[in-house]
Scaffold this active site. Structure first.
Site: not given
Length: 500
Positions: A267, A210, A214, A275, A299, A205-207, A179
């Site tokens: 959420d 967002s 990373t 996760s 977030k 992970s990929r976006a 977030g």
């Protein structure tokens, strides 16, 4: 009917349905008539001993698909490893075993361990439709999962895929709750910790929602889609890696649930914890640091929410046998200067290369996180991290990791750049994380690697009317225009008030 009444040739549809297997049939095909297959029917497809369950889409035109041929979406085609000329067998699948557990949860019941394992097993085997998964995600929204349910779900998700084992000794890892645009500390942290001699096999992970994950940022500098054997070779050689977790089969149900959660925008604290920790446990991490930015547009938005999430993370990590620490950080404003894969990569490299113009806040946050991880491993924390960064050891290790993953490349720049200026003079008192992230996404990030936003002013700065606040970077004129139109609409992303 012949013995082949339940079979049809398979062809690729060349359609990306994002992890959701889809089969396409013509409305006049004999199977649709004889088996009662209609749009959205769940169909089991068998080929050479492999089975998948796909959702049917019916083709009504005459031009694309012959009546006696079935086309598979990219996900279905890859899952079946279809060879040219293959003929698949089609049938109605058995009802998913977990349907009763999902229904009970929808009506307010609790999930036990068997129910969680059934749901996750059916998810991984794609026996649940998107409607089933949507009902499950909805039933878990908010605080509808207690700690015991979260633990059971985490264990089920961990055990549903591959699990990595790195042998004796601490295996360090970190995760940011998210977030906060530009908070790309991971490549710097991994370089520092690996240079300190510790093991940090980082899967990222990929976006999802967002402007960059990373893996997206790292991918502009080095390959990240490594398999398990390649990942292990990198870690054994350099002590760390930064690879995309999606190709490693770690907690595979998580990616399938995220596909449903994203459009619903619900959420769920329990699903978030499951996760995060299921993937850390599957990756073989023994010591995990959770970076938790807290701020009104992050977030995690309040101290109360942070405390609740911290308690649940700690409890579930304990049940998994992990050592976990929480690092609370300021989530009120973006980090660094760049927002978007290549723009964030430029910031990462500036910090590692000790560039005098490197963003000081990104450097400080990376040192805080790396120091906390080194503390967990029993070494000299932040001071040691600063020595490794300032002395160049972290940069050298990062370059070695990139080389081991397939080779380093400098991140590029976007061809279209346009500034957004201050409407008035004053002091910047706030930046809206969500609005600035949306501008970066409208500009094309993360799909367009060089697109995004670069900040030219920060909270606390005094600006003159007409002074650039940020610039929008895009690879096409259309995306640049969309981003600028949104930036000019509604409330400003930057709050500028009279100087005190």
């Amino acid at each position: 009917m012949t013995e082949q009444h339940d079979r049809m040739p398979l062809v690729p549809a060349n359609i990306d349905t994002y992890r959701h297997p889809v089969v396409y049939m013509h409305e006049d095909c004999h199977l649709c008539r004889s088996e009662g297959f209609t749009t959205q029917t769940r169909i089991e497809i068998e080929l050479d001993g492999k089975r998948i369950i796909a959702t049917l889409n019916v083709i009504t035109g005459e031009d694309w698909l012959p009546p006696e041929t079935a086309a598979l979406s990219n996900t279905a085609w890859e899952a079946m490893t279809v060879q040219p000329g293959a003929v698949g067998r089609f049938s109605h699948p058995e009802p998913p075993a977990s349907a009763s557990s999902i229904r009970a949860k929808v009506y307010g019941g609790r999930l036990d361990e068997d129910g969680c394992r059934a749901i996750i097993s059916d998810t991984v085997q794609r026996r649940l439709s998107d409607l089933d998964l949507g009902a499950f995600v909805t039933s878990c929204a908010g605080d509808r999962l207690d700690t015991a349910e979260t633990t059971a779900l985490t264990l089920a998700m961990r055990d549903a895929g591959a699990r990595l084992d790195w042998g004796a000794g601490p295996v360090l890892d970190k995760h940011c709750v998210g977030g906060l645009p530009g908070n790309r500390t991971t490549p710097i942290v991994v370089a520092i910790v690996a240079a300190a001699g510790h093991l940090i096999p980082k899967t990222s992970s990929r976006a999802i929602t967002s402007p960059a994950g990373t893996a997206d940022t790292m991918e502009v500098m080095a390959p990240v889609a490594l398999d398990q054997s390649a990942m292990r070779r990198v870690v054994e050689a350099e002590g760390g890696c930064i690879v995309w977790g999606g190709g490693l089969d770690l907690s595979p149900a998580d990616d399938m649930l995220i596909r449903i959660e994203r459009p619903l925008d619900f959420d769920s604290e329990g699903l978030m914890v499951a996760s995060i920790l299921s993937k850390k446990a599957a990756a073989g991490s023994s010591h995990v640091l959770i970076d938790m930015p807290v701020g009104p547009t992050a977030k995690v938005r309040s101290d109360m929410a942070a405390q609740s999430l911290s308690r649940r993370l700690t409890a579930v990590a304990g049940a998994l046998g992990q050592t976990l620490a929480i690092h609370r950080s300021d989530g009120s404003t973006p980090v660094g200067l760049g927002i978007g894969p290549a723009l964030e990569a430029h910031d990462v490299l500036a910090v590692l290369r000790r560039d005098p113009q490197a963003p000081a806040d990104l450097r400080a946050r990376a040192l805080d996180v790396a120091g906390a991880l080194l503390d967990m491993a029993g070494t000299d924390g932040r001071a040691r991290a600063a020595d490794l960064l300032d002395g160049g050891a972290a940069e050298a290790r990062f370059m070695a990791i990139c080389a081991a993953q397939g080779g380093f490349r400098e991140p590029g720049t976007a061809p279209q750049v346009s500034p957004v200026t201050a409407a008035r003079a004053g002091t910047i008192t706030a930046i809206d994380n969500r609005r600035i992230a949306k501008i970066a996404k409208l500009a094309g990030a993360p799909g367009r690697k060089t697109s995004g936003v670069r900040l030219h002013a920060r909270v606390g700065d005094t600006v003159a009317a007409g002074q650039p606040l940020f610039s929008v970077h895009a690879e096409t004129r259309g995306e640049l225009s969309w981003a600028l139109d949104y930036a000019a609409s509604g409330d400003s992303s930057f709050v500028v008030e009279d100087a005190p």
